[in-house]
Design an enzyme around this catalytic site. Structure first.
Site, mmCIF file in Angstrom:
data_model
loop_
_atom_site.group_PDB
_atom_site.id
_atom_site.type_symbol
_atom_site.label_atom_id
_atom_site.label_comp_id
_atom_site.label_asym_id
_atom_site.label_seq_id
_atom_site.Cartn_x
_atom_site.Cartn_y
_atom_site.Cartn_z
ATOM 1 N N THR A 14 0.810 -1.223 0.000
ATOM 2 C CA THR A 14 0.000 0.000 0.000
ATOM 3 C C THR A 14 0.846 1.277 0.000
ATOM 4 O OG1 THR A 14 -0.114 -0.073 2.418
ATOM 5 C CG2 THR A 14 -1.907 -1.138 1.202
ATOM 6 N N GLY A 15 2.190 1.157 0.030
ATOM 7 C CA GLY A 15 3.057 2.340 0.049
ATOM 8 C C GLY A 15 3.322 2.876 -1.351
ATOM 9 N N CYS A 132 18.655 4.314 -3.750
ATOM 10 C CA CYS A 132 18.279 4.892 -5.045
ATOM 11 C C CYS A 132 19.374 5.765 -5.652
ATOM 12 C CB CYS A 132 16.983 5.696 -4.924
ATOM 13 S SG CYS A 132 17.001 6.995 -3.677
ATOM 14 N N GLN A 159 19.664 15.485 -6.404
ATOM 15 C CA GLN A 159 18.685 14.492 -5.977
ATOM 16 C C GLN A 159 17.281 15.051 -5.925
ATOM 17 O OE1 GLN A 159 21.779 12.526 -2.909
ATOM 18 N NE2 GLN A 159 19.672 11.840 -2.647
ATOM 19 N N HIS A 258 16.805 11.112 -9.940
ATOM 20 C CA HIS A 258 18.095 11.607 -9.451
ATOM 21 C C HIS A 258 19.045 11.798 -10.632
ATOM 22 C CE1 HIS A 258 16.714 10.992 -5.498
ATOM 23 N NE2 HIS A 258 17.267 9.835 -5.215
#
Lengths: 354, 354
Positions: A14-15, A132, A159, A258
């Site tokens: 659900t994120g 990331c 970023q 990024h």
């Protein structure tokens, strides 16, 4: 017997990253058998669409991993640290997107385009996916390393605020509403006063009409945790424990993707034509490099795409063994969900189809 | 005889940098005798305030330089190239802010905090002031060079849009109005479509919600003119023709103040405590470096101030002779008008006061 495809669990369905993962699973529909969606008990019970089917989200507990072949963890570090070993103990191969296990010697850190073999050796049944920021550059750098032998990386990041989560995006959106249509940005601290000194969200300074040279937490000796993560993870993924790495991480007012300015020094002389050839054919890389014609990657053009985009490739004028590059990668796709999905797919082929 | 102060001409008084110069002259009011304001015939006749007096702007011609001791040129390169030698021929010491003479061997390139002596040797009567990107970093780097002996600079810039002139600022302001309050910045090219592909102003791509890794013109072999200017000018100012320099210049959505991520490698080992001491006491430098407490320079806090601000100073983890830094300097003040004014003031003391 009928053909059996491996079963998958998505923890953190659900994120924000979970949402991207469900899209990716729907696009790569033939890999997995059952897909079990899992979230905290608070978020459980909701129904989410995956592969065209409404699927109920199950609450995270021990029994939910029974019968799961591969479990993806797209949750905060503390949740992974607690529940990853539980899932592995129930027999699932865990692919974790958090920082919980990245530095552990007995957990491989995998980027399928760079070190796919590392995923096979997983004594704890856990495989980690990099930060990331590392993911936004390692695919391109790894391709060049294979040919020229990397010795040193000097990296400055640009970023995106989504690297700081949904709060980061919300902070930028709100600050932009306050500064657009004004003449702010010309007097010392005028943006900070307009935004409110205590209201800079997850950043240590306003990020609209500004850049913020601090990402993550204090790692000592003046370094931020994000900067050390790039060093540690590049060394581990490339298998180069002595690689020299200096990173400076800076947030810029960009929503997602990024960018990195990279000075890469190799053991051998780098012919730029050959570097272009390698990058043009490397899996997961798009070479976009004709700057006089306006062809170089920018985050707003790259966002939402899967590959690592590389441009501004040039030989250093004072060092024939070094190249400069500008690299862009979507921190929410390859930088998060996509790499986890790719690791999981590389594990899926290990399961016999009978 | 009464005391005579040297006379000054400001060519380009009606422009953006000229406006900053008039402020600076008003703050340093006791240096100059007569101040003559000069602009193109089209802009002449206007009255501008300098040192509290309304002063009529004179048209640029040969005779306007008669009796002028020092002439400041704050005009485009082609105007300087044509009129600088004219003013010098009439006996004025010319201080030029453009790129017209920076690379000429017989024109010194001066930053008063770094190489003040160079201003004395000016065979053509012309002194050049560096590019704003060079100026944003050279004062801090020069102070460290004097102690440790600089060998290599690897620089990534976060350049303000005012580096591309008033059109750059206008483009950012307009683009911000288009993207604020939207959900743009999440799909490939959505910002570019909202801005309009042919409407990115002086930039090769949208600069709102984006960064643009290209500044200046095509200088060959993949380099931009701005990147080579940093290399050439750092070498000339520091008197280090063999200095290794790799720069990557990137525009960011900031109105004014250039930032630089700098990896500087020296001949000698750099103790960070000593680097801090040097930067804390170097003229023209403010050390602002306690990142865990939120103390590091950002452009929106530095804009409108005179010094070069330095933070994030740390020893490279893999090279005891190198340091990383993050440096901010206002490209419209030290980066343009202020350095020209400082050079002129260093020349002013040569004139006898009888």
């Amino acid at each position: 017997m009928t053909s059996r495809r491996p079963s998958l669990a998505v923890v953190g369905a659900t994120g924000a990253i979970g949402g991207v993962m469900l899209q990716i699973l729907s696009q790569h529909a033939d890999v997995w058998g059952e897909v079990r969606l899992i979230a905290s008990p608070r978020a459980a019970g909701r129904k989410l669409a995956v592969r065209g089917e409404e699927t109920e989200v199950l609450p995270l507990d021990e029994a939910v991993f029974d019968g799961v072949d591969v479990a993806l963890f797209l949750v905060p570090e503390d949740v992974s640290a607690r529940w990853g070993p539980v899932a592995a103990g129930r027999g699932a191969v865990v692919v974790d997107g958090s920082a919980a296990f990245r530095r552990d010697d007995d957990v491989p850190l995998v980027v399928p385009e760079v070190n796919p073999h590392a995923a096979r050796l997983r004594p704890r049944g856990i495989i980690a996916s990099p930060n990331c920021t590392t993911l936004s550059l390692i695919v391109a750098v790894g391709a060049l390393h294979a040919e020229f032998g990397l010795r040193e990386l000097i990296v400055s990041s640009y970023q995106a605020v989504s690297g700081a989560g949904r709060e980061g995006v919300a902070a930028l959106r709100e600050q932009l509403s306050l500064v657009a249509g004004t003449e702010l940005g010309t007097g010392p601290g005028d943006v900070r006063r307009a935004v409110g000194d205590g209201d800079t969200g997850p950043f240590a300074a306003p990020v609209a009409l500004n850049v913020v040279p601090w990402a993550g937490t204090d790692a000592g000796d003046g370094w931020s945790s994000e900067e050390l993560a790039i060093r540690d993870e590049c060394r581990k993924i490339l298998g180069l424990p002595g690689l020299k790495v200096s990173a400076t991480c800076v947030y810029v007012p960009v929503v997602a993707t990024h960018s990195m300015s990279v000075h890469a020094r190799f053991e051998n002389e780098v012919a730029v034509d050959r570097a272009h050839e390698i990058l043009a054919t490397a899996p997961g890389v798009v070479l976009f490099d004709s700057p006089a014609a306006g062809d170089f990657p920018t985050p707003s053009d790259v966002v939402g795409t899967d590959p690592t985009w590389v441009g501004r490739v040039r030989q250093s004028m004072d060092d024939p063994c070094a190249v400069e590059m500008f690299i862009c990668g979507d921190n929410l796709r390859k930088g998060a969900a996509l790499n986890v999905a790719q690791i999981a797919e590389s594990v899926a082929v290990e399961f016999p189809r009978d």
